[in-house]
Enzyme design. Structure first.
Site, PDB file in Angstrom:
ATOM      1  CB  SER A 182      20.305  31.460 -50.738  1.00  0.00           C
ATOM      2  OG  SER A 182      20.417  32.872 -50.451  1.00  0.00           O
ATOM      3  CE1 TYR A 197      17.682  32.820 -47.101  1.00  0.00           C
ATOM      4  CE2 TYR A 197      16.354  30.751 -46.463  1.00  0.00           C
ATOM      5  CZ  TYR A 197      16.881  31.628 -47.477  1.00  0.00           C
ATOM      6  OH  TYR A 197      17.147  31.403 -48.740  1.00  0.00           O
ATOM      7  CE  LYS A 254      17.770  27.892 -48.608  1.00  0.00           C
ATOM      8  NZ  LYS A 254      17.124  26.852 -49.196  1.00  0.00           N
TER       9      LYS A 254
HETATM   10  C1  WQD Z   1      17.082  43.389 -51.133  1.00  0.00           C
HETATM   11  C2  WQD Z   1      17.301  44.878 -50.881  1.00  0.00           C
HETATM   12  C3  WQD Z   1      17.130  45.877 -48.520  1.00  0.00           C
HETATM   13  C4  WQD Z   1      12.479  45.760 -48.688  1.00  0.00           C
HETATM   14  C5  WQD Z   1      16.957  37.779 -49.099  1.00  0.00           C
HETATM   15  C6  WQD Z   1      17.546  36.474 -48.784  1.00  0.00           C
HETATM   16  C7  WQD Z   1      17.871  35.638 -49.878  1.00  0.00           C
HETATM   17  C8  WQD Z   1      17.033  35.675 -50.777  1.00  0.00           C
HETATM   18  C9  WQD Z   1      16.269  36.781 -51.338  1.00  0.00           C
HETATM   19  C10 WQD Z   1      15.837  33.478 -50.541  1.00  0.00           C
HETATM   20  C11 WQD Z   1      17.972  45.160 -49.406  1.00  0.00           C
HETATM   21  C12 WQD Z   1      16.220  46.381 -49.473  1.00  0.00           C
HETATM   22  C13 WQD Z   1      13.975  45.582 -49.077  1.00  0.00           C
HETATM   23  C14 WQD Z   1      12.232  47.074 -48.369  1.00  0.00           C
HETATM   24  C15 WQD Z   1      14.264  47.889 -49.020  1.00  0.00           C
HETATM   25  N1  WQD Z   1      15.979  34.647 -50.285  1.00  0.00           N
HETATM   26  N2  WQD Z   1      14.675  46.611 -49.072  1.00  0.00           N
HETATM   27  N3  WQD Z   1      12.923  48.117 -48.365  1.00  0.00           N
HETATM   28  O1  WQD Z   1      17.743  40.742 -48.087  1.00  0.00           O
HETATM   29  O2  WQD Z   1      18.877  40.749 -50.483  1.00  0.00           O
HETATM   30  O3  WQD Z   1      17.846  38.833 -49.980  1.00  0.00           O
HETATM   31  O4  WQD Z   1      15.700  37.605 -50.054  1.00  0.00           O
HETATM   32  O5  WQD Z   1      16.201  32.957 -51.512  1.00  0.00           O
HETATM   33  O6  WQD Z   1      18.593  34.572 -49.732  1.00  0.00           O
HETATM   34  O7  WQD Z   1      18.843  36.722 -47.909  1.00  0.00           O
HETATM   35  O8  WQD Z   1      16.350  40.628 -50.168  1.00  0.00           O
HETATM   36  O9  WQD Z   1      14.612  41.826 -51.347  1.00  0.00           O
HETATM   37  O10 WQD Z   1      14.750  41.619 -48.599  1.00  0.00           O
HETATM   38  O11 WQD Z   1      16.242  43.159 -49.843  1.00  0.00           O
HETATM   39  O12 WQD Z   1      15.114  48.866 -48.803  1.00  0.00           O
HETATM   40  O13 WQD Z   1      10.975  47.424 -48.009  1.00  0.00           O
HETATM   41  O14 WQD Z   1      16.020  45.885 -50.756  1.00  0.00           O
HETATM   42  O15 WQD Z   1      17.607  46.526 -47.818  1.00  0.00           O
HETATM   43  O16 WQD Z   1      19.037  46.192 -49.524  1.00  0.00           O
HETATM   44  P1  WQD Z   1      17.840  40.174 -49.565  1.00  0.00           P
HETATM   45  P2  WQD Z   1      15.328  41.697 -50.168  1.00  0.00           P
END
Ligand code: WQD
Length: 353
Positions: A127, A152, A156
């Site tokens: 990741s 998490y 990785k």
């Molecule tokens: C993306 C952006 C949030 C929800 C994680 C893991 C990564 C991978 C993908 C597995 C951020 C914003 C989100 C919400 C929001 N996992 N957001 N409101 O954190 O980039 O990555 O998931 O492979 O390893 O770290 O993904 O989709 O949670 O967030 O504003 O209700 O969307 O703040 O900026 P992230 P995410």
């Protein structure tokens, strides 16, 4: 030559899409998944798309005897693709030991079997989280791994380092680490897709569940970052593009094109998009108005990250086919499909709040 591939986590989101891509590219697949975070019902979709019956071993990969029995029963496995792991960033902060045990013990057992059964090819689901908060973007495979933002992410990073050590001691197996960016979207058939077990954490399922009414309002976690519109920047990669990268990685190893027995590839679209732009893309693509509000930042969020994917393009011949509109369109079709699904598919509780 055998074309049998063992896919751990095969009933999960990326695993199920990869089963489809492997089958469509001539591989025979077996799945290993204890369904602790997924539903066996997803294989019905895979079977409808491919016309192939999929065997799933409902086994906890933390149990070495049960894991070993699968390899004993299946001779001539040409490769293992290892997806099975817990991946909820927030949960990992609350329960680090659960993540260390599950994600690391299962990986150790899989590697032990790969070694004992002389499996020639191994693809590991890593990741972009291994980069932490990068100093420079886009990130390349040479961008140094930084302090993980969560347990998490640490699993990785540890997984990558364990495989690097394993490769250094074992020249019988060739390994590839695929660093995913933000997987999203669903297969065009809308027969498989992302199925969060509880309230989703990831942006795209939160968007579609807000649009369909399962979630009353989406909160954008912060719009005061130093980015073009104040919200975080991410690299959204369509799950089907991501799935195909696994097939190409396996082909690359089987064809002996690898330069070493442990190589890393960024699998991202190469486009950085903000959270607010993602919401706008959803609204424009689907015509649905999204009920969202700006809220406080989410601890642990990386401000901005997206991939330099030149290496995967050049070495694997991987070219992403889909863009953010395809992601949002397919994710929305999938959300509407599961809304109508009969419960017999053993889908987890769909009503979330
Ligand atoms: C993306 C952006 C949030 C929800 C994680 C893991 C990564 C991978 C993908 C597995 C951020 C914003 C989100 C919400 C929001 N996992 N957001 N409101 O954190 O980039 O990555 O998931 O492979 O390893 O770290 O993904 O989709 O949670 O967030 O504003 O209700 O969307 O703040 O900026 P992230 P995410």
């Amino acid at each position: 030559m055998s074309k049998k591939v063992l896919v751990t986590g095969g009933t999960g989101y990326i695993g199920s899409h990869t089963l489809v891509d492997l089958i469509e590219n001539g591989y025979d697949v077996i799945s290993v998944d204890n369904n602790s975070r997924s539903t066996i019902g997803m294989l019905e979709g895979v079977e409808k798309i491919t016309g192939k019956k999929i065997k799933n071993y409902k086994v906890d990969l933390c149990n070495i005897d049960e894991t070993r029995a699968i390899f004993e029963e299946n001779s001539s496995i040409i490769g293992v693709i290892h997806f099975a792991a817990y991946k909820a960033v927030g949960e990992s902060v609350e329960k680090p030991l659960l993540y260390f045990h599950n994600n690391m013990q299962s990986l150790i057992n899989v590697m032990q079997c790969i070694q004992d059964f002389n499996i020639p090819n191994f693809v590991f689901s890593s990741s972009c989280t291994v980069y932490g908060n990068p100093d420079k973007i886009p990130v390349t495979e040479e961008t140094p791994r930084k302090q993980a933002e969560s347990p998490y992410g640490l699993t990785k990073q540890m997984g990558e380092q364990m495989i690097e050590s394993f490769a250094a001691s074992n020249n019988k197996t060739n390994s590839i680490l695929l660093r995913y960016f933000n997987p999203a979207g669903a297969h065009a058939s809308a027969l498989i897709g992302e199925l969060p077990i509880d309230r989703p954490q990831n942006l795209t399922p939160v968007i579609t569940q807000t649009a369909i009414g399962k979630i009353s309002q989406l909160t954008v976690f912060g719009n005061d970052y130093a980015t073009r519109d104040g919200s975080c920047i991410r690299d959204m990669i369509h799950v089907c593009d991501l799935a195909h990268a696994h097939t190409l990685a396996l082909n690359y190893l089987i064809e002996g094109k690898n330069k070493s027995n442990c190589e890393v590839f960024n699998i991202g679209s190469g486009d950085g998009i903000t959270v607010l732009e993602s919401i706008k893309a959803f609204e424009e693509t689907t015509g649905e108005k999204l009920n969202y509000v700006i809220g406080p930042r989410r601890p642990g969020d990386v401000i901005a990250i997206y991939a330099n994917n030149d290496k995967a393009k050049k070495e694997l011949g991987w070219i992403p086919k889909y863009d953010i509109k395809d992601i949002m369109h397919s994710a929305w079709k999938w959300e509407q499909y599961i809304e109508k699904l009969p419960t017999h598919l053993d889908l987890p509780n769909k009503r979330l709040n």
